[in-house]
Design an enzyme around this catalytic site. Structure first.
Site, short mmCIF file in Angstrom:
data_model
loop_
_atom_site.label_atom_id
_atom_site.label_comp_id
_atom_site.label_asym_id
_atom_site.label_seq_id
_atom_site.Cartn_x
_atom_site.Cartn_y
_atom_site.Cartn_z
N LYS A 94 0.86 -1.19 0.00
CA LYS A 94 0.00 0.00 0.00
C LYS A 94 0.90 1.23 0.00
O LYS A 94 1.47 1.61 1.02
CB LYS A 94 -0.89 0.04 1.25
CG LYS A 94 -1.94 1.14 1.14
CD LYS A 94 -2.35 1.74 2.46
CE LYS A 94 -1.53 2.90 2.88
NZ LYS A 94 -1.59 4.12 2.03
N GLU A 144 -1.14 7.27 -0.09
CA GLU A 144 -2.29 7.64 -0.93
C GLU A 144 -2.02 8.88 -1.77
O GLU A 144 -2.70 9.10 -2.76
CB GLU A 144 -3.55 7.82 -0.08
CG GLU A 144 -3.44 8.80 1.07
CD GLU A 144 -2.93 8.17 2.36
OE1 GLU A 144 -1.99 7.35 2.29
OE2 GLU A 144 -3.46 8.50 3.43
N GLY A 192 7.14 5.08 7.75
CA GLY A 192 6.30 6.26 7.88
C GLY A 192 6.53 6.91 9.22
O GLY A 192 7.57 6.73 9.85
N GLY A 193 5.53 7.64 9.68
CA GLY A 193 5.68 8.41 10.92
C GLY A 193 5.44 7.58 12.17
O GLY A 193 4.88 6.47 12.12
N GLY A 244 3.00 4.35 12.71
CA GLY A 244 3.79 3.15 12.97
C GLY A 244 3.37 2.46 14.26
O GLY A 244 3.31 1.23 14.34
N GLU A 272 10.16 1.37 10.09
CA GLU A 272 11.15 2.41 9.78
C GLU A 272 10.44 3.74 9.99
O GLU A 272 9.60 4.13 9.20
CB GLU A 272 11.61 2.30 8.32
CG GLU A 272 12.45 1.09 8.02
CD GLU A 272 13.82 1.13 8.69
OE1 GLU A 272 14.31 2.24 8.98
OE2 GLU A 272 14.37 0.06 8.94
N CYS A 325 13.72 11.33 5.96
CA CYS A 325 13.72 10.80 7.34
C CYS A 325 15.04 11.06 8.03
O CYS A 325 15.08 11.27 9.24
CB CYS A 325 13.39 9.33 7.34
SG CYS A 325 14.46 8.37 6.25
N GLU A 375 10.02 15.84 14.86
CA GLU A 375 10.38 15.83 13.44
C GLU A 375 9.51 16.85 12.69
O GLU A 375 8.29 16.78 12.75
CB GLU A 375 10.12 14.43 12.90
CG GLU A 375 10.55 14.24 11.48
CD GLU A 375 10.24 12.83 10.97
OE1 GLU A 375 9.11 12.35 11.18
OE2 GLU A 375 11.13 12.23 10.35
#
Ligand code: NAD
Length: 509
Positions: free
Chosen positions: A186, A189, A239-240, A244, A261, A300, A403
């Site tokens: 996936k 989006e 992702g974030g 996550g 990650e 990242c 972040e």
């Protein structure tokens, strides 16, 4: 059904791939994909949901349980991955441009991404092709044959972010296929297009039907369903931190293997001795700019925290700000543009909020801090934001702790080596960090003390497919790339064979 070489424009919104067929969403829903440089739609994809996800997982399950791929000889799997790499090279221009439009990066960055994607496929092809099929274990008796072999995990779910859409996908797909798994991916989006295109290349390279699946759609439906799905054996997420954590919680219910990650808050530590020569100073400033502002800081491992020795701070920051003001912002497809827009209005609003809170907390603005004026290369609707340097920051500020994922560099200072290390490690993340110094002993000492998954000495950002990538602390669980990046997609099986079986007589009856 779409032909494997059918271009995106002709495919329309049939962007779900399950059991070898390209499908529209079962609900009929679609999503416009916007160009971040002008906020105008330029493609349309299927907006899949849980039902589409179940279909794709079922196809991947059948392909794993009954199909040839898990048992295909390693040499053939490696050859297929190399064919994919060749196809990526063939389509480099098309895919680099697509990545540029989708994610807002410059076309040159898009091309480099595609080169790195091809490298990942080649690396994992070579890694599996060169391996021993198992490890013979000395069981202490000539009558026992004991061997540890690797087997694929099964059906792998992959969830990827928008900043490096195809690169992040390749760090999962290449090792998963090398190990003999089937998968459903996936993509984000908002940037799904190159991942859809990669599925075409996998099919063109000869991957058996059903091995590769993709569902385009949102995280809270498609992503969440993948994470909880009982027929998925592993979920690998990039992702974030917030998403996550949700993935890890959902995956725990069915005790899936999980790889995460996540984000980073990455220190770039500059000692004064690195700046003693003009060349050293120029290099450290140049790389600090690159660390913080490439892809508008949406990286990242972005070096968003400059931690510079007090004695060189003013000279360093003044030069940094002078050069940051000159970065040419614009549509990534325009000649001469050095940096594209942010990926979305949401990402720009988040960046603006961080800068406002930093200024309210006492940071000093040295450059940027606003949207640039529109220009022919910067359409009015685009999500542009100026490279921003915030001086006199400290560890209590939100902008230093969290972040940003935008073009914002904070400046902190230190006086001693211990202080520099303490600042660099003062983060709940631990993805990457750098140390700049002319003193080789200090370089090794500091690198040894940094609690980050990658440490650069006198450099920033490079990674190697053959070296593990991942984070300490809240930057994640597990590793991508390198041998450990392949191991994520394998189960170890110990096969113990008794060549001379006899009763053990534990029970005497
Ligand atoms: P995000 O967490 O918003 O989304 C990532 C993916 O997760 C998307 O595909 C999204 O649809 C999906 N998702 C969202 N909610 C979900 C849920 N509840 N269940 C399942 N899936 C869900 O992240 P993003 O904004 O797309 O990407 C930026 C983040 O990615 C940053 O934090 C960045 O540091 C991180 N990142 C990390 C690495 C790394 O190697 N460590 C690499 C690239 C990006």
């Amino acid at each position: 059904m779409a032909n494997s070489t059918e271009p995106q424009a002709e495919r329309g919104h049939r962007t779900i791939h399950a059991g070898g067929r390209w499908l529209a969403a079962s609900s009929g829903a679609t999503r416009d994909i916007l160009d971040p440089a002008d906020a105008l739609p330029f493609a349309v994809v299927a907006e899949g949901d849980e039902k589409d996800t179940d279909l794709a997982v079922a196809a991947a399950r059948t392909a794993f349980d009954d199909g040839p791929w898990p048992h295909t000889p390693v040499a053939e799997r490696a050859a297929l991955l190399r064919r994919v790499a060749d196809l990526l090279v063939r389509d480099r221009e098309r895919l680099g441009l697509l990545e540029s439009r989708d994610a807002g990066k410059t076309v040159e960055e898009g091309r480099v991404d595609i080169d790195c994607v091809a490298d990942a496929f080649r690396y994992f092809a070579d890694l599996v092709a060169g391996e021993a099929p198992g490890r013979v274990v000395d069981a202490g008796s000539p009558e026992i044959h004991s061997v540890v072999v690797h087997e694929p995990v099964g059906v792998c779910a992959m969830i990827t972010p928008w900043n490096y859409p195809l690169l992040q996908a390749s760090w999962k797909i290449a090792p998963a296929l090398a190990a003999g798994n089937t998968f459903v991916i996936k993509p984000s989006e908002i940037t799904p297009l190159t991942t859809v295109a990669l599925i075409d290349l996998l099919v063109e390279a000869g991957l058996p039907t059903g091995v590769a699946g993709i569902v385009t759609g949102p995280g809270h439906t498609v992503g969440a369903r993948l994470a909880e799905h009982p027929d998925v054996d592993l979920v690998s997420f990039t992702g974030g931190l917030v998403s996550g954590t949700k993935v890890a919680q959902a995956a725990a219910v069915t005790v899936k293997k999980v790889a995460l990650e996540l984000g980073g808050k990455n220190p770039n530590v500059v000692f004064a001795d690195a700046c003693e020569t003009d060349e050293g100073f120029d290099t450290a400033v140049d790389q600090a700019l690159n660390a913080a502002f490439i892809h508008s800081g949406q990286v990242c491992s972005a070096g968003g925290r400059l931690i510079v020795e007090e004695s060189v701070r003013e000279r360093f920051v003044a030069e940094l700000a002078r050069r940051a003001r000159k970065i040419r912002l614009g549509r990534g497809t325009e000649d001469g543009v050095e940096c594209g827009p942010l990926v979305s209005e949401q990402q720009r609003a988040k960046t603006e909020d961080f800068v406002a809170s930093a200024l309210a907390e006492g940071a000093v603005l040295r450059c940027g801090g606003k949207r640039p004026e529109p220009s022919p290369e910067r359409p009015e609707g685009g999500y542009f934001y100026e490279p921003t340097v915030l001086d006199q920051c400290h560890r209590e500020m939100r902008v230093v702790r969290e972040e940003v994922f935008g073009p914002v560099l904070t400046v902190e200072t230190f006086r001693t080596e211990d202080e520099a290390v303490a600042l660099a490690n003062d983060t709940e993340y631990g993805l990457a960090g750098a140390v700049w110094t002319a003193d080789a002993g200090r370089a090794r000492r500091v690198a040894g003390r940094l609690r980050h998954g990658t440490v650069w000495i006198n450099d920033f950002h490079p990674y190697l497919p053959q070296a593990e990538w991942g984070g300490f602390g809240k930057s994640g669980v597990g590793r991508e790339l390198g041998p450990a990046g392949l191991a994520e997609y394998r189960e170890s099986k110990h096969v113990y064979q008794n060549l001379a079986p006899k009763p053990v007589r534990w029970f005497t009856g």
